[in-house]
Design an enzyme around this catalytic site. Sequence first.
Site, PDB file in Angstrom:
ATOM      1  N   ASP A 248       3.034   3.169  -8.325  1.00 20.08           N
ATOM      2  CA  ASP A 248       4.399   3.214  -8.682  1.00 20.08           C
ATOM      3  C   ASP A 248       4.834   2.074  -9.255  1.00 20.08           C
ATOM      4  O   ASP A 248       5.773   2.020 -10.406  1.00 20.08           O
ATOM      5  CB  ASP A 248       5.286   3.374  -7.356  1.00 20.08           C
ATOM      6  CG  ASP A 248       4.870   2.805  -6.338  1.00 20.08           C
ATOM      7  OD1 ASP A 248       3.723   2.130  -6.068  1.00 20.08           O
ATOM      8  OD2 ASP A 248       5.560   2.204  -5.465  1.00 20.08           O
TER       9      ASP A 248
ATOM     10  N   ASP B 256      -0.347   9.931 -19.582  1.00 20.76           N
ATOM     11  CA  ASP B 256       0.637  10.552 -20.515  1.00 20.76           C
ATOM     12  C   ASP B 256       1.893   9.592 -20.576  1.00 20.76           C
ATOM     13  O   ASP B 256       2.371   9.490 -21.828  1.00 20.76           O
ATOM     14  CB  ASP B 256       1.195  11.742 -19.627  1.00 20.76           C
ATOM     15  CG  ASP B 256       0.031  13.025 -20.015  1.00 20.76           C
ATOM     16  OD1 ASP B 256      -0.863  12.711 -20.488  1.00 20.76           O
ATOM     17  OD2 ASP B 256       0.642  14.135 -19.601  1.00 20.76           O
TER      18      ASP B 256
ATOM     19  N   TYR C 177      -8.911  15.691  -7.238  1.00 27.50           N
ATOM     20  CA  TYR C 177      -9.160  16.740  -8.170  1.00 27.50           C
ATOM     21  C   TYR C 177     -10.545  17.339  -7.768  1.00 27.50           C
ATOM     22  O   TYR C 177     -11.252  18.000  -8.375  1.00 27.50           O
ATOM     23  CB  TYR C 177      -9.265  16.781  -9.699  1.00 27.50           C
ATOM     24  CG  TYR C 177      -7.940  16.736 -10.460  1.00 27.50           C
ATOM     25  CD1 TYR C 177      -6.722  16.667  -9.562  1.00 27.50           C
ATOM     26  CD2 TYR C 177      -7.764  16.369 -11.588  1.00 27.50           C
ATOM     27  CE1 TYR C 177      -5.503  16.403 -10.282  1.00 27.50           C
ATOM     28  CE2 TYR C 177      -6.499  15.964 -12.109  1.00 27.50           C
ATOM     29  CZ  TYR C 177      -5.448  16.040 -11.561  1.00 27.50           C
ATOM     30  OH  TYR C 177      -4.158  15.637 -12.118  1.00 27.50           O
TER      31      TYR C 177
ATOM     32  N   ASP D 280      -4.454  10.339 -14.559  1.00 31.18           N
ATOM     33  CA  ASP D 280      -3.848  11.662 -15.374  1.00 31.18           C
ATOM     34  C   ASP D 280      -2.367  11.447 -15.766  1.00 31.18           C
ATOM     35  O   ASP D 280      -1.817  11.499 -17.033  1.00 31.18           O
ATOM     36  CB  ASP D 280      -4.120  12.789 -14.454  1.00 31.18           C
ATOM     37  CG  ASP D 280      -3.960  14.036 -15.395  1.00 31.18           C
ATOM     38  OD1 ASP D 280      -3.835  13.944 -16.723  1.00 31.18           O
ATOM     39  OD2 ASP D 280      -3.863  15.103 -14.854  1.00 31.18           O
TER      40      ASP D 280
ATOM     41  N   LYS E 268      -2.893   2.825  -4.264  1.00 33.09           N
ATOM     42  CA  LYS E 268      -1.699   3.266  -3.400  1.00 33.09           C
ATOM     43  C   LYS E 268      -2.397   3.318  -2.051  1.00 33.09           C
ATOM     44  O   LYS E 268      -2.108   4.032  -1.245  1.00 33.09           O
ATOM     45  CB  LYS E 268      -1.341   4.830  -3.767  1.00 33.09           C
ATOM     46  CG  LYS E 268      -0.140   5.180  -3.165  1.00 33.09           C
ATOM     47  CD  LYS E 268       1.086   4.301  -3.429  1.00 33.09           C
ATOM     48  CE  LYS E 268       2.430   4.613  -2.828  1.00 33.09           C
ATOM     49  NZ  LYS E 268       3.364   3.738  -3.080  1.00 33.09           N
TER      50      LYS E 268
END
Length: 358
Positions: free
Chosen positions: A222, A250, A138, A246, A189
């Site tokens: 993942d 959730d 971001y 982020d 990652k």
Amino acid sequence: MRSYRIAAMGGDGIGPEVVAAGVEALKVCAERDGGFTLEFTDFDWGSDYYRKHGVFMPADGVAQLRAYDAILFGSVGAPDIPDHLSLWGLRLAICQPLDQYANVRPTRILSGITSPLRNVSGPELDWVIVRENSEGEYSGVGGRAHRGLSIEVATDVSIMTRAGVERIMRYAFRLAQSRPRKLLTVVTKSNAQRHAMVMWDEVAVEVAGEFPDVTWDKMLVDAMTMRMVLRPQSLDTIVASNLHADILSDLAAALAGSLGIAPTANINPERDAPSMFEPIHGSAFDIAGKGIANPIATFWTAVMMLEHLGEAPAAARLMKAVERVTADPALHTPDLGGRATTRQVTGAVCAALRQAND
């Protein structure tokens, strides 16, 4: 008498409803404690402001906010305004210049709430997710060229600096060190993102050397989603990049029962600017104005704000009041499968605060 100035910004959708509930509960907290006062100033920034002025906040908005001890933020986003405009126009326009680089999202199953995970009753899921909040995916670096043509190109560049990664890693290791299990999982990652995320991994190893009492491991993002679902008890403190955390937070909120109970703190650890506290759930326009928004996330967010301000007894009192209320199914809002209203839950929390619940 200690005194704190709080900027209250309801924003959009259910934001004004839950922020009003949070302010009401915080006023009762101060009244109940007796050792501090809270002075609230309302800011009308958000999508309505944008429709009138073409911007989500005035040019000197960040300078105005610097005069406050903390910011209580509701949400931003409206169906008729592109999300990238609202996010970059208000929330990120506050977080980034105030250097709120540590986004902290605790997750646990509150009393009376049922997790969708089988055989998980509560103690197995007690996490804190630390999200790098200032750079990464971001950063806002990129652009578009040849718009509308067959050769149109669009880029978003994830920027990670050694300084940015070092400071979020140290924050996460210190947080893990302060928790009973002293356990940290670093999400990465680096198998696919072979430059920035490899540096992320290398910095984690370096910073870990400063915290020999913290046990840590590394997970690809993942695989982390699978671990959160299948082995929640193996996790405690988690640190991840801006985008990865982020998404994972959730998922964490859903596993704990609802986005309606999930809090967030956007922390400036150096305290040279105010930190901002907000519920995770967003503007939820589908239920705005119906009086059924769950204010629990905002109350838990207010707990984090009180902790940040140094008012630990008041924070603990508010958290106990919240769990007393969530323990009663009759006070569950529709997102938790109940029929309670925002007003009923707010009244119950304030009533619990006024009782002896130390």
